[in-house]
Scaffold this motif. Structure first.
Motif, PDB file in Angstrom:
ATOM      1  N   GLY A 160      82.405  64.087  18.735  1.00 15.29           N
ATOM      2  CA  GLY A 160      82.288  63.148  18.000  1.00 15.29           C
ATOM      3  C   GLY A 160      81.721  63.628  16.642  1.00 15.29           C
ATOM      4  O   GLY A 160      81.723  64.806  16.275  1.00 15.29           O
ATOM      5  N   ALA A 161      81.334  62.839  15.784  1.00 16.73           N
ATOM      6  CA  ALA A 161      80.892  62.950  14.477  1.00 16.73           C
ATOM      7  C   ALA A 161      79.942  63.913  14.177  1.00 16.73           C
ATOM      8  O   ALA A 161      80.001  64.976  13.635  1.00 16.73           O
ATOM      9  CB  ALA A 161      80.591  61.805  13.722  1.00 16.73           C
ATOM     10  N   MET A 162      78.952  64.163  15.395  1.00 18.23           N
ATOM     11  CA  MET A 162      77.709  64.991  15.539  1.00 18.23           C
ATOM     12  C   MET A 162      78.254  66.460  15.589  1.00 18.23           C
ATOM     13  O   MET A 162      77.439  67.422  15.089  1.00 18.23           O
ATOM     14  CB  MET A 162      76.733  64.678  16.131  1.00 18.23           C
ATOM     15  CG  MET A 162      77.064  64.945  17.571  1.00 18.23           C
ATOM     16  SD  MET A 162      77.240  63.224  18.475  1.00 18.23           S
ATOM     17  CE  MET A 162      76.762  63.918  20.075  1.00 18.23           C
ATOM     18  N   ASP A 163      79.491  66.598  16.105  1.00 16.88           N
ATOM     19  CA  ASP A 163      79.954  67.945  16.298  1.00 16.88           C
ATOM     20  C   ASP A 163      80.456  68.838  15.059  1.00 16.88           C
ATOM     21  O   ASP A 163      80.762  69.825  15.053  1.00 16.88           O
ATOM     22  CB  ASP A 163      81.139  67.960  17.496  1.00 16.88           C
ATOM     23  CG  ASP A 163      80.162  67.596  18.689  1.00 16.88           C
ATOM     24  OD1 ASP A 163      79.313  68.050  19.094  1.00 16.88           O
ATOM     25  OD2 ASP A 163      80.844  66.401  19.376  1.00 16.88           O
ATOM     26  N   LEU A 164      80.606  67.614  13.980  1.00 19.64           N
ATOM     27  CA  LEU A 164      81.419  68.333  12.875  1.00 19.64           C
ATOM     28  C   LEU A 164      79.970  68.882  11.957  1.00 19.64           C
ATOM     29  O   LEU A 164      80.423  69.478  10.849  1.00 19.64           O
ATOM     30  CB  LEU A 164      81.843  67.231  11.996  1.00 19.64           C
ATOM     31  CG  LEU A 164      83.085  66.685  12.613  1.00 19.64           C
ATOM     32  CD1 LEU A 164      83.545  65.355  11.900  1.00 19.64           C
ATOM     33  CD2 LEU A 164      84.099  67.698  12.775  1.00 19.64           C
ATOM     34  N   THR A 165      79.062  68.583  12.307  1.00 21.15           N
ATOM     35  CA  THR A 165      77.682  69.260  11.771  1.00 21.15           C
ATOM     36  C   THR A 165      76.880  70.057  12.418  1.00 21.15           C
ATOM     37  O   THR A 165      77.100  70.191  13.620  1.00 21.15           O
ATOM     38  CB  THR A 165      76.810  68.215  11.049  1.00 21.15           C
ATOM     39  OG1 THR A 165      76.424  67.591  11.864  1.00 21.15           O
ATOM     40  CG2 THR A 165      77.813  66.976  10.270  1.00 21.15           C
ATOM     41  N   HIS A 166      75.750  70.573  12.057  1.00 15.19           N
ATOM     42  CA  HIS A 166      74.723  71.422  12.856  1.00 15.19           C
ATOM     43  C   HIS A 166      73.403  70.748  12.599  1.00 15.19           C
ATOM     44  O   HIS A 166      72.372  71.220  12.918  1.00 15.19           O
ATOM     45  CB  HIS A 166      74.540  72.796  12.161  1.00 15.19           C
ATOM     46  CG  HIS A 166      75.606  73.853  12.518  1.00 15.19           C
ATOM     47  ND1 HIS A 166      75.468  74.944  12.897  1.00 15.19           N
ATOM     48  CD2 HIS A 166      77.122  73.348  12.500  1.00 15.19           C
ATOM     49  CE1 HIS A 166      76.768  75.400  12.954  1.00 15.19           C
ATOM     50  NE2 HIS A 166      77.500  74.650  12.753  1.00 15.19           N
ATOM     51  N   GLU A 167      73.526  69.333  12.697  1.00 11.08           N
ATOM     52  CA  GLU A 167      72.367  68.579  12.418  1.00 11.08           C
ATOM     53  C   GLU A 167      71.219  68.428  13.639  1.00 11.08           C
ATOM     54  O   GLU A 167      70.159  68.353  13.366  1.00 11.08           O
ATOM     55  CB  GLU A 167      72.980  67.014  12.370  1.00 11.08           C
ATOM     56  CG  GLU A 167      72.865  66.477  10.970  1.00 11.08           C
ATOM     57  CD  GLU A 167      73.655  65.106  10.844  1.00 11.08           C
ATOM     58  OE1 GLU A 167      73.611  64.221  11.928  1.00 11.08           O
ATOM     59  OE2 GLU A 167      74.338  64.569   9.799  1.00 11.08           O
ATOM     60  N   ASP A 168      71.821  68.593  14.851  1.00 11.14           N
ATOM     61  CA  ASP A 168      70.902  68.721  15.939  1.00 11.14           C
ATOM     62  C   ASP A 168      70.274  70.038  16.199  1.00 11.14           C
ATOM     63  O   ASP A 168      69.358  70.011  17.204  1.00 11.14           O
ATOM     64  CB  ASP A 168      71.807  68.399  17.226  1.00 11.14           C
ATOM     65  CG  ASP A 168      72.122  67.103  17.254  1.00 11.14           C
ATOM     66  OD1 ASP A 168      71.802  66.155  16.497  1.00 11.14           O
ATOM     67  OD2 ASP A 168      72.834  66.520  18.105  1.00 11.14           O
TER      68      ASP A 168
END
Ligand code: THU
Length: 135
Positions: A126-134
């Protein structure tokens, strides 16, 4: 909307499927948070991979009309078991459906199986996998 009514809507739109190649019509019905109904059937093409599944037609119709909050979806085909949505459709659903959204899979023989979005596509990209936000 009741599960049975949603499945009935999916059965009705299934009759409009364009399936000269597979002869396998599928119908889908989608309800938004405010109760608006969108339906979709599979639409095939002589260039086979261009085909669009019923579920994605319903979702894309809703998105293009400005609806982004969905409650539940039903899908129906002439299968022995309730028809499992294909992987591409599951991925598209996961883009728009919250984890607890209900997906009613069904067939023409009165059988259905209801699963949540997270049950039908666990560990989804999902979208969160495109960033290192977590992190
Ligand atoms: N199909 C759908 O419409 N939804 C699914 O989830 C499974 C497959 C369509 C695509 C194609 O037109 C036909 O069924 C046979 O694969």
């Amino acid at each position: 909307m009741k599960k049975e009514e949603l499945i009935q809507q999916a059965k009705e739109v299934r009759q409009r499927a364009y399936t000269p190649y597979s002869k396998f019509p599928v119908g889908a019905a989608l309800v938004t948070e405010d109760g608006t109904l969108f339906t979709g059937c599979n639409i095939e093409n002589a260039a086979y991979p261009v085909t669009c599944c019923a579920e994605r037609v319903a979702i894309f119709k809703a998105i293009s009309e400005g609806y982004t909050n969905f409650k539940e979806l039903a899908v129906v085909a002439d299968t022995k078991r309730p028809v499992p949505p294909c992987g591409s459709c599951r991925q598209v659903m996961s883009e728009f459906f919250p984890p607890q959204t209900k997906i009613h899979t069904s067939n023409l023989y009165g059988e259905s199986r209801t699963m949540t979005m997270e049950e039908i596509l666990p560990f989804s990209f999902g979208a969160m996998d495109l960033t290192h936000e977590d992190e």
